[in-house]
Design an enzyme around this catalytic site. Sequence first.
Site, PDB file in Angstrom:
ATOM      1  N   ASN A 195       4.122  53.892  38.308  1.00 42.25           N
ATOM      2  CA  ASN A 195       5.154  53.559  37.318  1.00 42.25           C
ATOM      3  C   ASN A 195       5.861  54.834  36.863  1.00 42.25           C
ATOM      4  O   ASN A 195       5.238  55.898  36.805  1.00 42.25           O
ATOM      5  CB  ASN A 195       4.523  52.855  36.101  1.00 42.25           C
ATOM      6  CG  ASN A 195       5.564  52.104  35.281  1.00 42.25           C
ATOM      7  OD1 ASN A 195       6.343  51.328  35.824  1.00 42.25           O
ATOM      8  ND2 ASN A 195       5.585  52.340  33.983  1.00 42.25           N
ATOM      9  N   GLU A 239      20.032  37.634  21.575  1.00 45.44           N
ATOM     10  CA  GLU A 239      18.878  38.138  20.799  1.00 45.44           C
ATOM     11  C   GLU A 239      19.215  39.471  20.134  1.00 45.44           C
ATOM     12  O   GLU A 239      18.852  39.715  18.982  1.00 45.44           O
ATOM     13  CB  GLU A 239      17.654  38.274  21.712  1.00 45.44           C
ATOM     14  CG  GLU A 239      17.097  36.916  22.138  1.00 45.44           C
ATOM     15  CD  GLU A 239      15.668  36.977  22.666  1.00 45.44           C
ATOM     16  OE1 GLU A 239      15.419  37.782  23.579  1.00 45.44           O
ATOM     17  OE2 GLU A 239      14.824  36.222  22.161  1.00 45.44           O
ATOM     18  N   GLY A 278       5.473  49.459  40.020  1.00 43.82           N
ATOM     19  CA  GLY A 278       6.064  48.960  38.783  1.00 43.82           C
ATOM     20  C   GLY A 278       5.017  48.370  37.856  1.00 43.82           C
ATOM     21  O   GLY A 278       4.207  47.547  38.260  1.00 43.82           O
ATOM     22  N   ALA A 279       5.054  48.832  36.584  1.00 46.68           N
ATOM     23  CA  ALA A 279       4.123  48.297  35.580  1.00 46.68           C
ATOM     24  C   ALA A 279       4.890  47.526  34.521  1.00 46.68           C
ATOM     25  O   ALA A 279       4.678  47.684  33.323  1.00 46.68           O
ATOM     26  CB  ALA A 279       3.305  49.420  34.960  1.00 46.68           C
TER      27      ALA A 279
HETATM   28  P1  NAD Z   1      22.649  36.628  31.860  1.00 52.17           P
HETATM   29  O1  NAD Z   1      23.227  36.776  33.216  1.00 52.17           O
HETATM   30  O2  NAD Z   1      21.762  35.494  31.591  1.00 52.17           O
HETATM   31  O3  NAD Z   1      23.851  36.566  30.787  1.00 52.17           O
HETATM   32  C1  NAD Z   1      24.950  37.439  30.857  1.00 52.17           C
HETATM   33  C2  NAD Z   1      26.153  36.811  30.182  1.00 52.17           C
HETATM   34  O4  NAD Z   1      27.227  37.749  30.276  1.00 52.17           O
HETATM   35  C3  NAD Z   1      26.625  35.524  30.853  1.00 52.17           C
HETATM   36  O5  NAD Z   1      26.739  34.498  29.910  1.00 52.17           O
HETATM   37  C4  NAD Z   1      27.959  35.918  31.469  1.00 52.17           C
HETATM   38  O6  NAD Z   1      28.902  34.874  31.476  1.00 52.17           O
HETATM   39  C5  NAD Z   1      28.414  37.063  30.580  1.00 52.17           C
HETATM   40  N1  NAD Z   1      29.363  37.941  31.287  1.00 52.17           N
HETATM   41  C6  NAD Z   1      29.248  38.390  32.566  1.00 52.17           C
HETATM   42  N2  NAD Z   1      30.331  39.123  32.896  1.00 52.17           N
HETATM   43  C7  NAD Z   1      31.139  39.151  31.800  1.00 52.17           C
HETATM   44  C8  NAD Z   1      32.396  39.756  31.530  1.00 52.17           C
HETATM   45  N3  NAD Z   1      33.065  40.470  32.451  1.00 52.17           N
HETATM   46  N4  NAD Z   1      32.918  39.613  30.292  1.00 52.17           N
HETATM   47  C9  NAD Z   1      32.255  38.910  29.330  1.00 52.17           C
HETATM   48  N5  NAD Z   1      31.080  38.291  29.549  1.00 52.17           N
HETATM   49  C10 NAD Z   1      30.515  38.411  30.778  1.00 52.17           C
HETATM   50  O7  NAD Z   1      21.956  38.036  31.547  1.00 52.17           O
HETATM   51  P2  NAD Z   1      20.852  38.388  30.429  1.00 52.17           P
HETATM   52  O8  NAD Z   1      21.158  37.757  29.130  1.00 52.17           O
HETATM   53  O9  NAD Z   1      20.720  39.880  30.459  1.00 52.17           O
HETATM   54  O10 NAD Z   1      19.521  37.754  30.990  1.00 52.17           O
HETATM   55  C11 NAD Z   1      18.983  38.204  32.238  1.00 52.17           C
HETATM   56  C12 NAD Z   1      17.769  37.364  32.593  1.00 52.17           C
HETATM   57  O11 NAD Z   1      16.722  37.626  31.671  1.00 52.17           O
HETATM   58  C13 NAD Z   1      18.066  35.880  32.513  1.00 52.17           C
HETATM   59  O12 NAD Z   1      17.414  35.232  33.562  1.00 52.17           O
HETATM   60  C14 NAD Z   1      17.475  35.480  31.200  1.00 52.17           C
HETATM   61  O13 NAD Z   1      17.023  34.136  31.213  1.00 52.17           O
HETATM   62  C15 NAD Z   1      16.316  36.445  31.031  1.00 52.17           C
HETATM   63  N6  NAD Z   1      16.050  36.694  29.599  1.00 52.17           N
HETATM   64  C16 NAD Z   1      15.250  35.819  28.939  1.00 52.17           C
HETATM   65  C17 NAD Z   1      15.024  35.989  27.584  1.00 52.17           C
HETATM   66  C18 NAD Z   1      14.166  34.965  26.852  1.00 52.17           C
HETATM   67  O14 NAD Z   1      13.555  34.118  27.514  1.00 52.17           O
HETATM   68  N7  NAD Z   1      14.130  34.994  25.535  1.00 52.17           N
HETATM   69  C19 NAD Z   1      15.593  37.056  26.890  1.00 52.17           C
HETATM   70  C20 NAD Z   1      16.419  37.935  27.592  1.00 52.17           C
HETATM   71  C21 NAD Z   1      16.646  37.752  28.950  1.00 52.17           C
END
Ligand code: NAD
Length: 391
Positions: free
Chosen positions: A32, A160, A9-10
């Site tokens: 990768n 985002e 993985g890269a």
């Molecule tokens: P996440 O798990 O953090 O968020 C998913 C959201 O979807 C949750 O709030 C959850 O309640 C909601 N959800 C789940 N099932 C649902 C349903 N059936 N109906 C409606 N809503 C539902 O996932 P993510 O946002 O993809 O993030 C994944 C990881 O990546 C996290 O650890 C995050 O911190 C990280 N991340 C960080 C950044 C950053 O630092 N800027 C950006 C993107 C992701």
Amino acid sequence: MGQEILILGAGYGGMMTACGLQRREIPFTLVNEQPYHQFTTLMHEVAGGRAHTEDYRMELQAIIDPDLGRLHVGKVTAIDLKERRVRVDDMFLEYDWLVVALGSETEFFGIPGLQNHSLQLWGFESALAIRQRVERLVKEATRDHPARLVIGGGGLTGVELTGELADWIPRLCEKNGVPLDAVKLMLIEAMNTILPMLDSDLQRQAMHILQEKGVQIRTGTKVVEVRSEQILIDGRAPLDYSLLIWTGGVRGNHLLAESDFPVDRKGRVPVDQMFRPAGMTRVFVIGDCAAFPGPDGRPLPPTAQLATQMGEHAAQIIDRLLHGRPPVAFRPRLRGTLASLGPENGIGELGTWKLTGAAARFLKEANKARYLWSIGGWKALSRKRGQIRWA
Ligand code: NAD
């Protein structure tokens, strides 16, 4: 030394391991699926039409020194821990030391119809697919047949992406002569708030900023089934949609469980302070694949910040072991969380500091520059500077 080090993985973790070994002049093989490193945390910018798409991936050949790193482009299909070999497409690669950095994949929670009827923001190609679908839907939208774009999941990824689309859609509408009210953008979240990891003040501010941009936010809205034009919601009326983008969570790469690694309920491998799964001494699991215990004993969330630090540390561990020295435990430096809310705005927490607006956005851009520098110095920074927007 004659020891075969194989990095799978890269992404952020694997890339930093490779760069760390390269700096220490230790030979390795990097596997990768694509010939490029993608800036996964910025895929919402690709999907939201922010800059030139090629600014968001970098050829591995431009980062890896061919005298030290052998690149193997292919798909890992099995890890044979007993025989110490990895199947990549139709061939086997043997290893003495293995770094597993295969990242995570979208979690669908077994919700009927969800995987088939949604797009996911997962890597460069999927971000491009979203960008193209949004462009087409906006072009075809009319007041009688509006485009209904729904983002499912109000975590960092969903927020985002929503921020990015909220800024792009008005420009797309103008370009195509489409009235703005012919395009609806909605963010739905099962919990009672978006961004549950942030403080409640910041959650409210993020909601306010997105709503000001015209986004409809529905919290307490849990998706239970998806049909071709309708999303079924627990205890509420169904929602019509034209495009559903699912950002409801992630789990460890399925190959881990399939390859007999012990995994937790999120498909991640529990590891010790040196990234070793129980009973293994020459295998290290890092990044989103690893369940690394935080200060309270619970696994830390899978972030690029953590994967990057783990990758740097994995290279140091391997270096020490190859030279007969004991490895040092990993101590994560958890700096905080920053999220963009479109190109002009952001929100986040750094230690006890709460940031919003231009300050958060500026730090996010500075992080991009720092990361580019760490993988390829001035060369990477100048080639991919298009992804950075200082003003
Ligand atoms: P996440 O798990 O953090 O968020 C998913 C959201 O979807 C949750 O709030 C959850 O309640 C909601 N959800 C789940 N099932 C649902 C349903 N059936 N109906 C409606 N809503 C539902 O996932 P993510 O946002 O993809 O993030 C994944 C990881 O990546 C996290 O650890 C995050 O911190 C990280 N991340 C960080 C950044 C950053 O630092 N800027 C950006 C993107 C992701």
